[in-house]
Design a protein around this motif. Structure first.
Motif, PDB file in Angstrom:
ATOM      1  N   GLU A   1       0.818  -1.205   0.000  1.00  7.23           N
ATOM      2  CA  GLU A   1       0.000   0.000   0.000  1.00  7.23           C
ATOM      3  C   GLU A   1       0.854   1.257   0.000  1.00  7.23           C
ATOM      4  O   GLU A   1       1.857   1.336   0.699  1.00  7.23           O
ATOM      5  N   THR A   2       0.414   2.218  -0.784  1.00  6.73           N
ATOM      6  CA  THR A   2       1.050   3.529  -0.869  1.00  6.73           C
ATOM      7  C   THR A   2      -0.050   4.578  -0.811  1.00  6.73           C
ATOM      8  O   THR A   2      -1.108   4.407  -1.412  1.00  6.73           O
ATOM      9  N   PHE A   3       0.196   5.661  -0.088  1.00  4.10           N
ATOM     10  CA  PHE A   3      -0.768   6.749   0.030  1.00  4.10           C
ATOM     11  C   PHE A   3      -0.185   7.979  -0.646  1.00  4.10           C
ATOM     12  O   PHE A   3       0.942   8.371  -0.359  1.00  4.10           O
ATOM     13  N   LYS A   4      -0.953   8.568  -1.556  1.00  5.68           N
ATOM     14  CA  LYS A   4      -0.499   9.737  -2.303  1.00  5.68           C
ATOM     15  C   LYS A   4      -1.512  10.870  -2.202  1.00  5.68           C
ATOM     16  O   LYS A   4      -2.685  10.645  -1.920  1.00  5.68           O
ATOM     17  N   VAL A   5      -1.032  12.071  -2.477  1.00  3.53           N
ATOM     18  CA  VAL A   5      -1.893  13.242  -2.524  1.00  3.53           C
ATOM     19  C   VAL A   5      -1.659  13.942  -3.856  1.00  3.53           C
ATOM     20  O   VAL A   5      -0.518  14.207  -4.236  1.00  3.53           O
ATOM     21  N   LEU A   6      -2.748  14.202  -4.556  1.00  2.00           N
ATOM     22  CA  LEU A   6      -2.693  14.975  -5.792  1.00  2.00           C
ATOM     23  C   LEU A   6      -2.919  16.427  -5.393  1.00  2.00           C
ATOM     24  O   LEU A   6      -3.943  16.774  -4.789  1.00  2.00           O
ATOM     25  N   LEU A   7      -1.936  17.274  -5.681  1.00  2.00           N
ATOM     26  CA  LEU A   7      -1.959  18.678  -5.290  1.00  2.00           C
ATOM     27  C   LEU A   7      -2.508  19.517  -6.436  1.00  2.00           C
ATOM     28  O   LEU A   7      -2.020  19.423  -7.568  1.00  2.00           O
ATOM     29  N   LEU A   8      -3.512  20.326  -6.151  1.00  2.18           N
ATOM     30  CA  LEU A   8      -4.205  21.094  -7.187  1.00  2.18           C
ATOM     31  C   LEU A   8      -4.252  22.575  -6.835  1.00  2.18           C
ATOM     32  O   LEU A   8      -4.280  22.942  -5.657  1.00  2.18           O
ATOM     33  N   ASN A   9      -4.330  23.402  -7.874  1.00  7.00           N
ATOM     34  CA  ASN A   9      -4.544  24.824  -7.641  1.00  7.00           C
ATOM     35  C   ASN A   9      -6.053  25.090  -7.576  1.00  7.00           C
ATOM     36  O   ASN A   9      -6.858  24.152  -7.617  1.00  7.00           O
ATOM     37  N   ASN A  10      -6.441  26.353  -7.504  1.00  3.44           N
ATOM     38  CA  ASN A  10      -7.849  26.693  -7.342  1.00  3.44           C
ATOM     39  C   ASN A  10      -8.690  26.368  -8.575  1.00  3.44           C
ATOM     40  O   ASN A  10      -9.908  26.258  -8.489  1.00  3.44           O
ATOM     41  N   ALA A  11      -8.045  26.189  -9.729  1.00  4.35           N
ATOM     42  CA  ALA A  11      -8.747  25.814 -10.961  1.00  4.35           C
ATOM     43  C   ALA A  11      -8.711  24.300 -11.172  1.00  4.35           C
ATOM     44  O   ALA A  11      -9.036  23.809 -12.246  1.00  4.35           O
ATOM     45  N   ASN A  12      -8.285  23.556 -10.149  1.00  2.00           N
ATOM     46  CA  ASN A  12      -8.170  22.083 -10.185  1.00  2.00           C
ATOM     47  C   ASN A  12      -7.158  21.584 -11.210  1.00  2.00           C
ATOM     48  O   ASN A  12      -7.289  20.484 -11.746  1.00  2.00           O
ATOM     49  N   LYS A  13      -6.148  22.403 -11.466  1.00  2.00           N
ATOM     50  CA  LYS A  13      -5.048  21.983 -12.336  1.00  2.00           C
ATOM     51  C   LYS A  13      -3.959  21.374 -11.452  1.00  2.00           C
ATOM     52  O   LYS A  13      -3.674  21.868 -10.363  1.00  2.00           O
ATOM     53  N   VAL A  14      -3.361  20.294 -11.940  1.00  3.92           N
ATOM     54  CA  VAL A  14      -2.413  19.524 -11.148  1.00  3.92           C
ATOM     55  C   VAL A  14      -1.081  20.251 -11.004  1.00  3.92           C
ATOM     56  O   VAL A  14      -0.432  20.594 -11.988  1.00  3.92           O
ATOM     57  N   LYS A  15      -0.688  20.449  -9.753  1.00  2.00           N
ATOM     58  CA  LYS A  15       0.628  20.999  -9.436  1.00  2.00           C
ATOM     59  C   LYS A  15       1.636  19.869  -9.306  1.00  2.00           C
ATOM     60  O   LYS A  15       2.810  20.034  -9.583  1.00  2.00           O
ATOM     61  N   GLY A  16       1.169  18.710  -8.851  1.00  2.00           N
ATOM     62  CA  GLY A  16       2.043  17.555  -8.685  1.00  2.00           C
ATOM     63  C   GLY A  16       1.425  16.528  -7.758  1.00  2.00           C
ATOM     64  O   GLY A  16       0.294  16.690  -7.305  1.00  2.00           O
ATOM     65  N   THR A  17       2.179  15.486  -7.494  1.00  2.00           N
ATOM     66  CA  THR A  17       1.755  14.467  -6.539  1.00  2.00           C
ATOM     67  C   THR A  17       2.805  14.350  -5.448  1.00  2.00           C
ATOM     68  O   THR A  17       3.983  14.636  -5.663  1.00  2.00           O
ATOM     69  N   TYR A  18       2.347  13.924  -4.294  1.00  2.00           N
ATOM     70  CA  TYR A  18       3.246  13.686  -3.174  1.00  2.00           C
ATOM     71  C   TYR A  18       2.932  12.322  -2.588  1.00  2.00           C
ATOM     72  O   TYR A  18       1.773  12.022  -2.294  1.00  2.00           O
ATOM     73  N   GLN A  19       3.954  11.484  -2.472  1.00  2.00           N
ATOM     74  CA  GLN A  19       3.783  10.177  -1.861  1.00  2.00           C
ATOM     75  C   GLN A  19       3.940  10.351  -0.359  1.00  2.00           C
ATOM     76  O   GLN A  19       5.045  10.538   0.147  1.00  2.00           O
ATOM     77  N   ALA A  20       2.825  10.313   0.357  1.00  2.00           N
ATOM     78  CA  ALA A  20       2.816  10.587   1.789  1.00  2.00           C
ATOM     79  C   ALA A  20       3.303   9.403   2.618  1.00  2.00           C
ATOM     80  O   ALA A  20       3.849   9.604   3.695  1.00  2.00           O
ATOM     81  N   SER A  21       3.092   8.188   2.122  1.00  2.00           N
ATOM     82  CA  SER A  21       3.578   7.029   2.873  1.00  2.00           C
ATOM     83  C   SER A  21       3.595   5.781   2.008  1.00  2.00           C
ATOM     84  O   SER A  21       2.859   5.660   1.030  1.00  2.00           O
ATOM     85  N   THR A  22       4.475   4.888   2.406  1.00  2.00           N
ATOM     86  CA  THR A  22       4.548   3.557   1.803  1.00  2.00           C
ATOM     87  C   THR A  22       4.494   2.567   2.950  1.00  2.00           C
ATOM     88  O   THR A  22       5.219   2.710   3.933  1.00  2.00           O
ATOM     89  N   GLY A  23       3.627   1.603   2.832  1.00  2.00           N
ATOM     90  CA  GLY A  23       3.438   0.661   3.929  1.00  2.00           C
ATOM     91  C   GLY A  23       3.722  -0.768   3.537  1.00  2.00           C
ATOM     92  O   GLY A  23       4.604  -1.041   2.728  1.00  2.00           O
ATOM     93  N   GLY A  24       2.912  -1.643   4.085  1.00  2.00           N
ATOM     94  CA  GLY A  24       3.073  -3.066   3.845  1.00  2.00           C
ATOM     95  C   GLY A  24       1.979  -3.602   2.949  1.00  2.00           C
ATOM     96  O   GLY A  24       1.353  -2.872   2.190  1.00  2.00           O
ATOM     97  N   ILE A  25       1.727  -4.870   3.099  1.00  2.00           N
ATOM     98  CA  ILE A  25       0.759  -5.556   2.246  1.00  2.00           C
ATOM     99  C   ILE A  25      -0.677  -5.141   2.561  1.00  2.00           C
ATOM    100  O   ILE A  25      -1.502  -5.016   1.671  1.00  2.00           O
ATOM    101  N   VAL A  26      -0.964  -4.878   3.839  1.00  2.55           N
ATOM    102  CA  VAL A  26      -2.353  -4.607   4.227  1.00  2.55           C
ATOM    103  C   VAL A  26      -2.613  -3.206   4.764  1.00  2.55           C
ATOM    104  O   VAL A  26      -3.723  -2.910   5.179  1.00  2.55           O
ATOM    105  N   GLY A  27      -1.623  -2.332   4.760  1.00  3.52           N
ATOM    106  CA  GLY A  27      -1.887  -0.996   5.270  1.00  3.52           C
ATOM    107  C   GLY A  27      -0.676  -0.090   5.200  1.00  3.52           C
ATOM    108  O   GLY A  27       0.442  -0.531   4.932  1.00  3.52           O
TER     109      GLY A  27
END
Length: 149
Positions: free
Chosen positions: A47-73
């Motif tokens: 499992e990996t948790f990411k955040v898609l970062l957007l401006n006020n017009a919902n245009k993508v600024k980038g992604t950030y990988q907030a965490s990397t875990g194991g098989i179940v969480g």
């Protein structure tokens, strides 16, 4: 003797033209973008948790990988997540994580972290637009489309 303190610098350097990109308008478009940029070697493994970062017009600024875990969480430190959101001056975000098992149903932990992040975001006038669960082979579950957000 002089007292010394660390100097803190905060910066964001835009390398890709956000202004020229297309706004994210629906969960299918977001899921495809995320899946196409996910590590194909690990999407079915951990499992990996990411955040898609957007401006006020919902245009993508980038992604950030907030965490990397194991098989179940995976564990998300929302302080680090918001350090990045604030550093990039993002006004909207979309949360995403994968379920290596292929299960599209959100767990209780998935629901709890979504609510916790949403509550923190409100303090900064940041909108959490969706939380997607991505599974191997590209299928997805949208909290927003399902009325959970």
């Amino acid at each position: 003797m002089r007292n010394k303190v660390n100097e803190i610098k905060v910066s964001y350097c835009e390398k890709l033209g956000v202004i020229d990109s297309q706004p994210m308008t629906d969960s299918e478009q977001v899921a495809k973008l995320l899946y196409d940029n996910w590590d194909g070697n690990t999407i079915g493994l951990q499992e990996t948790f990411k955040v898609l970062l957007l401006n006020n017009a919902n245009k993508v600024k980038g992604t950030y990988q907030a965490s990397t875990g194991g098989i179940v969480g995976t564990v998300v430190d929302i302080r680090l997540l918001f350090a990045v959101v604030l550093k990039t001056a993002s006004t909207n975000i979309i949360l995403a994580h994968n379920h290596p098992t292929g299960t599209l149903k959100p767990s209780q932990a998935d629901r709890q972290i979504t609510k916790k992040i949403q509550k923190a975001a409100e303090l900064f006038d940041i909108r959490v637009l969706d939380h997607l669960i991505i599974v191997p082979h590209g299928k997805y579950f949208s909290f927003s489309d399902s009325g959970l957000l």
